[in-house]
Enzyme design. Structure first.
Site, PDB file in Angstrom:
ATOM      1  N   GLY A   1       0.910  -1.275   0.151  1.00  0.00           N
ATOM      2  CA  GLY A   1      -0.112   0.109  -0.019  1.00  0.00           C
ATOM      3  C   GLY A   1       0.800   1.218  -0.039  1.00  0.00           C
ATOM      4  O   GLY A   1       2.175   1.157  -0.189  1.00  0.00           O
TER       5      GLY A   1
ATOM      6  N   ILE B   1       1.620   3.588   2.291  1.00  0.00           N
ATOM      7  CA  ILE B   1       2.695   3.784   3.303  1.00  0.00           C
ATOM      8  C   ILE B   1       3.295   2.390   3.588  1.00  0.00           C
ATOM      9  O   ILE B   1       4.365   2.819   3.762  1.00  0.00           O
ATOM     10  CB  ILE B   1       1.819   4.336   4.834  1.00  0.00           C
ATOM     11  CG1 ILE B   1       0.909   5.406   4.422  1.00  0.00           C
ATOM     12  CG2 ILE B   1       2.791   4.575   5.786  1.00  0.00           C
ATOM     13  CD1 ILE B   1       0.095   5.707   5.673  1.00  0.00           C
TER      14      ILE B   1
ATOM     15  N   PHE C   1      -0.307  -2.692   8.939  1.00  0.00           N
ATOM     16  CA  PHE C   1      -0.672  -1.507   8.285  1.00  0.00           C
ATOM     17  C   PHE C   1      -1.982  -1.867   7.686  1.00  0.00           C
ATOM     18  O   PHE C   1      -2.899  -0.978   7.279  1.00  0.00           O
ATOM     19  CB  PHE C   1       0.240  -1.103   6.894  1.00  0.00           C
ATOM     20  CG  PHE C   1       1.683  -0.433   7.182  1.00  0.00           C
ATOM     21  CD1 PHE C   1       1.680   0.850   7.357  1.00  0.00           C
ATOM     22  CD2 PHE C   1       2.504  -1.205   7.250  1.00  0.00           C
ATOM     23  CE1 PHE C   1       2.843   1.667   7.689  1.00  0.00           C
ATOM     24  CE2 PHE C   1       3.810  -0.575   7.251  1.00  0.00           C
ATOM     25  CZ  PHE C   1       3.939   0.816   7.835  1.00  0.00           C
TER      26      PHE C   1
ATOM     27  N   SER D   1      -4.127   6.510  14.352  1.00  0.00           N
ATOM     28  CA  SER D   1      -4.366   7.605  13.564  1.00  0.00           C
ATOM     29  C   SER D   1      -4.635   8.805  14.406  1.00  0.00           C
ATOM     30  O   SER D   1      -5.043   8.540  15.518  1.00  0.00           O
ATOM     31  CB  SER D   1      -5.382   7.328  12.598  1.00  0.00           C
ATOM     32  OG  SER D   1      -6.047   8.565  12.132  1.00  0.00           O
TER      33      SER D   1
ATOM     34  N   THR E   1      -7.060  10.712  14.273  1.00  0.00           N
ATOM     35  CA  THR E   1      -8.494  10.464  14.364  1.00  0.00           C
ATOM     36  C   THR E   1      -8.744   9.829  15.794  1.00  0.00           C
ATOM     37  O   THR E   1      -9.981  10.217  16.407  1.00  0.00           O
ATOM     38  CB  THR E   1      -9.007   9.420  13.317  1.00  0.00           C
ATOM     39  OG1 THR E   1     -10.443   9.796  13.349  1.00  0.00           O
ATOM     40  CG2 THR E   1      -8.698   7.993  13.523  1.00  0.00           C
TER      41      THR E   1
ATOM     42  N   TYR F   1     -14.449   3.932  11.048  1.00  0.00           N
ATOM     43  CA  TYR F   1     -13.071   3.695  10.813  1.00  0.00           C
ATOM     44  C   TYR F   1     -12.242   4.294  12.120  1.00  0.00           C
ATOM     45  O   TYR F   1     -11.274   3.370  12.353  1.00  0.00           O
ATOM     46  CB  TYR F   1     -12.587   4.566   9.376  1.00  0.00           C
ATOM     47  CG  TYR F   1     -11.171   4.835   9.366  1.00  0.00           C
ATOM     48  CD1 TYR F   1     -10.294   3.886   9.050  1.00  0.00           C
ATOM     49  CD2 TYR F   1     -10.700   6.179   9.862  1.00  0.00           C
ATOM     50  CE1 TYR F   1      -8.878   4.247   9.069  1.00  0.00           C
ATOM     51  CE2 TYR F   1      -9.412   6.633   9.783  1.00  0.00           C
ATOM     52  CZ  TYR F   1      -8.434   5.755   9.521  1.00  0.00           C
ATOM     53  OH  TYR F   1      -7.313   5.992   9.554  1.00  0.00           O
TER      54      TYR F   1
ATOM     55  N   LYS G   1      -9.705   2.247  15.306  1.00  0.00           N
ATOM     56  CA  LYS G   1      -8.412   2.602  15.480  1.00  0.00           C
ATOM     57  C   LYS G   1      -8.016   2.796  16.885  1.00  0.00           C
ATOM     58  O   LYS G   1      -7.343   2.182  17.777  1.00  0.00           O
ATOM     59  CB  LYS G   1      -7.768   3.873  14.697  1.00  0.00           C
ATOM     60  CG  LYS G   1      -7.635   3.840  13.336  1.00  0.00           C
ATOM     61  CD  LYS G   1      -6.540   3.069  12.725  1.00  0.00           C
ATOM     62  CE  LYS G   1      -6.270   3.017  11.396  1.00  0.00           C
ATOM     63  NZ  LYS G   1      -5.601   1.894  11.003  1.00  0.00           N
TER      64      LYS G   1
ATOM     65  N   PHE H   1      -0.450  11.857  11.209  1.00  0.00           N
ATOM     66  CA  PHE H   1      -1.299  12.801  10.842  1.00  0.00           C
ATOM     67  C   PHE H   1      -1.589  12.732   9.335  1.00  0.00           C
ATOM     68  O   PHE H   1      -2.144  11.639   9.150  1.00  0.00           O
ATOM     69  CB  PHE H   1      -0.771  14.023  11.384  1.00  0.00           C
ATOM     70  CG  PHE H   1      -1.026  14.171  12.921  1.00  0.00           C
ATOM     71  CD1 PHE H   1      -0.468  13.479  13.822  1.00  0.00           C
ATOM     72  CD2 PHE H   1      -1.905  15.286  13.205  1.00  0.00           C
ATOM     73  CE1 PHE H   1      -0.899  13.351  15.296  1.00  0.00           C
ATOM     74  CE2 PHE H   1      -2.336  15.364  14.537  1.00  0.00           C
ATOM     75  CZ  PHE H   1      -1.772  14.322  15.522  1.00  0.00           C
TER      76      PHE H   1
ATOM     77  N   ASN I   1      -9.040  11.962  -0.401  1.00  0.00           N
ATOM     78  CA  ASN I   1      -8.114  12.945   0.266  1.00  0.00           C
ATOM     79  C   ASN I   1      -7.687  14.143  -0.588  1.00  0.00           C
ATOM     80  O   ASN I   1      -7.624  14.085  -1.799  1.00  0.00           O
ATOM     81  CB  ASN I   1      -6.884  12.218   0.767  1.00  0.00           C
ATOM     82  CG  ASN I   1      -7.340  11.142   1.833  1.00  0.00           C
ATOM     83  OD1 ASN I   1      -7.379   9.846   1.700  1.00  0.00           O
ATOM     84  ND2 ASN I   1      -7.996  11.736   3.038  1.00  0.00           N
TER      85      ASN I   1
ATOM     86  N   ARG J   1      -4.069  21.028   8.690  1.00  0.00           N
ATOM     87  CA  ARG J   1      -3.815  19.712   8.949  1.00  0.00           C
ATOM     88  C   ARG J   1      -2.192  19.750   9.038  1.00  0.00           C
ATOM     89  O   ARG J   1      -1.688  20.555   8.625  1.00  0.00           O
ATOM     90  CB  ARG J   1      -4.289  18.571   7.851  1.00  0.00           C
ATOM     91  CG  ARG J   1      -5.687  18.781   7.738  1.00  0.00           C
ATOM     92  CD  ARG J   1      -6.327  18.101   8.820  1.00  0.00           C
ATOM     93  NE  ARG J   1      -7.969  17.950   8.595  1.00  0.00           N
ATOM     94  CZ  ARG J   1      -8.886  18.619   8.821  1.00  0.00           C
ATOM     95  NH1 ARG J   1      -8.446  19.975   9.432  1.00  0.00           N
ATOM     96  NH2 ARG J   1     -10.007  18.344   8.810  1.00  0.00           N
TER      97      ARG J   1
ATOM     98  N   GLY K   1     -17.917  16.640   9.390  1.00  0.00           N
ATOM     99  CA  GLY K   1     -17.351  15.655  10.005  1.00  0.00           C
ATOM    100  C   GLY K   1     -15.916  16.148  10.149  1.00  0.00           C
ATOM    101  O   GLY K   1     -15.037  15.750  10.721  1.00  0.00           O
TER     102      GLY K   1
HETATM  103  N1  UFG Z   1     -10.053  18.791   1.422  1.00  0.00           N
HETATM  104  C1  UFG Z   1     -10.743  19.747   0.434  1.00  0.00           C
HETATM  105  N2  UFG Z   1     -10.973  19.189  -0.732  1.00  0.00           N
HETATM  106  C2  UFG Z   1     -11.000  17.914  -0.852  1.00  0.00           C
HETATM  107  C3  UFG Z   1     -10.422  16.873   0.135  1.00  0.00           C
HETATM  108  C4  UFG Z   1     -10.275  17.676   1.312  1.00  0.00           C
HETATM  109  O1  UFG Z   1     -10.979  21.055   0.953  1.00  0.00           O
HETATM  110  O2  UFG Z   1     -11.248  17.444  -2.314  1.00  0.00           O
HETATM  111  C5  UFG Z   1      -9.833  19.352   2.769  1.00  0.00           C
HETATM  112  C6  UFG Z   1     -10.405  18.807   3.990  1.00  0.00           C
HETATM  113  O3  UFG Z   1     -11.686  19.636   3.999  1.00  0.00           O
HETATM  114  C7  UFG Z   1      -9.460  19.097   5.263  1.00  0.00           C
HETATM  115  C8  UFG Z   1      -8.177  18.793   4.472  1.00  0.00           C
HETATM  116  O4  UFG Z   1      -8.509  19.059   3.019  1.00  0.00           O
HETATM  117  O5  UFG Z   1      -9.510  20.383   5.690  1.00  0.00           O
HETATM  118  C9  UFG Z   1      -7.594  17.487   4.706  1.00  0.00           C
HETATM  119  O6  UFG Z   1      -8.612  16.391   4.033  1.00  0.00           O
HETATM  120  P1  UFG Z   1      -8.322  14.974   3.798  1.00  0.00           P
HETATM  121  O7  UFG Z   1      -9.390  14.220   3.298  1.00  0.00           O
HETATM  122  O8  UFG Z   1      -6.855  14.759   2.946  1.00  0.00           O
HETATM  123  O9  UFG Z   1      -7.742  14.124   5.411  1.00  0.00           O
HETATM  124  P2  UFG Z   1      -8.515  14.290   6.715  1.00  0.00           P
HETATM  125  O10 UFG Z   1      -7.847  15.185   7.722  1.00  0.00           O
HETATM  126  O11 UFG Z   1      -9.877  14.504   6.643  1.00  0.00           O
HETATM  127  O12 UFG Z   1      -8.397  12.795   6.947  1.00  0.00           O
HETATM  128  C10 UFG Z   1      -7.051  12.344   7.300  1.00  0.00           C
HETATM  129  C11 UFG Z   1      -7.060  10.961   7.082  1.00  0.00           C
HETATM  130  C12 UFG Z   1      -7.918  10.070   8.022  1.00  0.00           C
HETATM  131  C13 UFG Z   1      -8.027  10.322   9.457  1.00  0.00           C
HETATM  132  C14 UFG Z   1      -7.972  11.734   9.370  1.00  0.00           C
HETATM  133  C15 UFG Z   1      -7.690  12.308  11.046  1.00  0.00           C
HETATM  134  O13 UFG Z   1      -7.373  10.757   5.602  1.00  0.00           O
HETATM  135  O14 UFG Z   1      -7.767   8.665   7.655  1.00  0.00           O
HETATM  136  O15 UFG Z   1      -6.909  12.393   8.893  1.00  0.00           O
HETATM  137  O16 UFG Z   1      -6.718  11.897  11.392  1.00  0.00           O
HETATM  138  F1  UFG Z   1      -8.726   9.858  10.124  1.00  0.00           F
END
Ligand code: UFG
Length: 338
Positions: free
Chosen positions: A11, A13, A81, A125, A127, A150, A154, A179, A200, A232, A295
């Site tokens: 995968g 990572i 993983f 995570s 999370t 999910y 964890k 993170f 993501n 983030r 969320g």
């Molecule tokens: N975002 C956008 N547009 C997109 C996708 C994301 O604006 O198309 C923004 C989100 O709103 C957020 C940031 O980009 O502000 C990061 O979003 P991601 O989906 O890339 O990541 P997250 O922080 O939501 O999620 C990640 C991991 C999860 C984990 C979470 C909390 O993907 O597995 O961090 O640790 F659960």
């Protein structure tokens, strides 16, 4: 400690961790069910490291098949993983998430017990902290009720491993709370290769950069952050992989149950990331502001001093490095890895 079983080792990572293990003199043994990975990743690992690790197409929930891998290899440590990882999907399919993620951990733990394997690193995570009441997040902060199944898997797996370690104090457990992993291998051969439209941010941006997707939707610009967009802690996947090798070394000191945040300690907003991507790669990323995503939290980043002090590890790559490596991979593999 030499032979390391890496579940989910093909995968995003896992494959970087495999490379890092090889580069540090370990001998990884990979199991992967190819649910979210391609077997061609193995060839790329070989191209990069000039070593072809042993690979089994095995699902970690399959106890008989996993047991056979333990019987055939003298495993010293496990890095676990493998698991389902899509937040949104987990809300739709909670049963699949609980079944897959918990069962695989239980199978691995049973095999470890039968074969007297005393070291495990688990991919947790950020999370598990739930909705942060303040940032940065420290390892000593309470583990909250997760906001989705999910995340709950964890939380539960951390708890299971804690109980197992309590029952057997000779067990060493390294919980690594990731993170936001981004980037790819600097060779451009490996990177994030999600099925379908990416959830993501970075893989979405990369697909916009090569024209595969038209326009990025930024989810919300009215958060109480530097520019209103979500913040983030983005960590280069190679730094993250190195954090696992550092943790393996720590486990050799028999520390028992240890928990580390793996991040950079620095928050970056969506807009800052988009601009860094444009600058690093000389591309334009068209975007629109869309409503907030359900969320999402405003701001989330790690305190990483515990890992720095105890693991002698720190993230080295910049956001620009990660943007360059992500773009490189996307450009070289517009349709993903075949
Ligand atoms: N975002 C956008 N547009 C997109 C996708 C994301 O604006 O198309 C923004 C989100 O709103 C957020 C940031 O980009 O502000 C990061 O979003 P991601 O989906 O890339 O990541 P997250 O922080 O939501 O999620 C990640 C991991 C999860 C984990 C979470 C909390 O993907 O597995 O961090 O640790 F659960």
């Amino acid at each position: 400690m030499k032979k390391v079983l890496v579940t989910g080792g093909l995968g995003f990572i896992g494959s970087e961790a495999v490379i890092c293990l090889i580069e540090n003199g370990y001998e990884p043994v990979i199991i992967d069910n190819l649910f979210n990975a391609k077997v061609a990743v193995l060839d790329r690992i070989e191209t990069i490291t000039h070593f072809r690790p042993k690979f089994y197409e095995v699902d970690a929930t399959d106890e008989e098949a996993t047991e056979k891998v333990f019987a055939e290899n003298e495993i010293d440590a496990v890095i676990h993983f493998a698991g389902y990882k899509a937040v949104g999907e987990s809300v739709e399919k909670p049963l699949e998430y609980y079944e897959n993620n918990l069962e695989s951990l239980i199978v691995i733990a049973k095999c470890m017990k039968r074969h007297n394997v005393k070291n495990i690193i688990f991919s947790s995570s950020a999370t598990v902290y739930g909705v942060p009441s303040r940032v940065p997040l420290y390892e000593s902060d309470p583990v909250a009720e997760a906001t989705n199944p999910y995340g709950e898997t964890k939380v539960m797996i951390e708890r299971i491993l804690k109980d197992l370690q309590k029952a057997d104090p000779t067990l060493n457990v390294g919980i690594l709370r990731y993170f936001n992993p981004i980037g790819g291998h600097p060779s451009g051969l490996l990177g994030e290769d999600p099925n379908g439209i990416p959830n993501n941010l970075l893989p979405y941006v990369s697909q916009v950069a090569i024209g595969k997707l038209k326009c990025l939707k930024i989810f919300g610009d009215d958060y109480p952050t530097v520019d209103g967009t979500g913040v983030r802690d983005y960590i280069h996947v190679v730094d993250l992989a190195e954090g696992h090798v550092a943790t393996l070394k720590k486990l050799e000191e028999n520390p028992g149950y240890v928990v580390y945040n793996l991040g950079t300690g620095k928050g970056t907003s969506v807009l800052e990331l988009v601009h860094a991507y444009e600058k690093a790669n000389g591309v334009k990323i068209p975007y629109v502001i869309a409503p907030r995503r359900a969320g999402d939290v405003a701001e989330n980043y790690a305190d990483c001093e515990k890992a720095a002090k105890e693991l002698h590890w720190r993230a080295k790559f910049t956001i620009e490095d990660a943007c360059r490596d992500a773009y490189n991979f996307q450009k070289n593999n517009p349709e993903g890895i075949k």
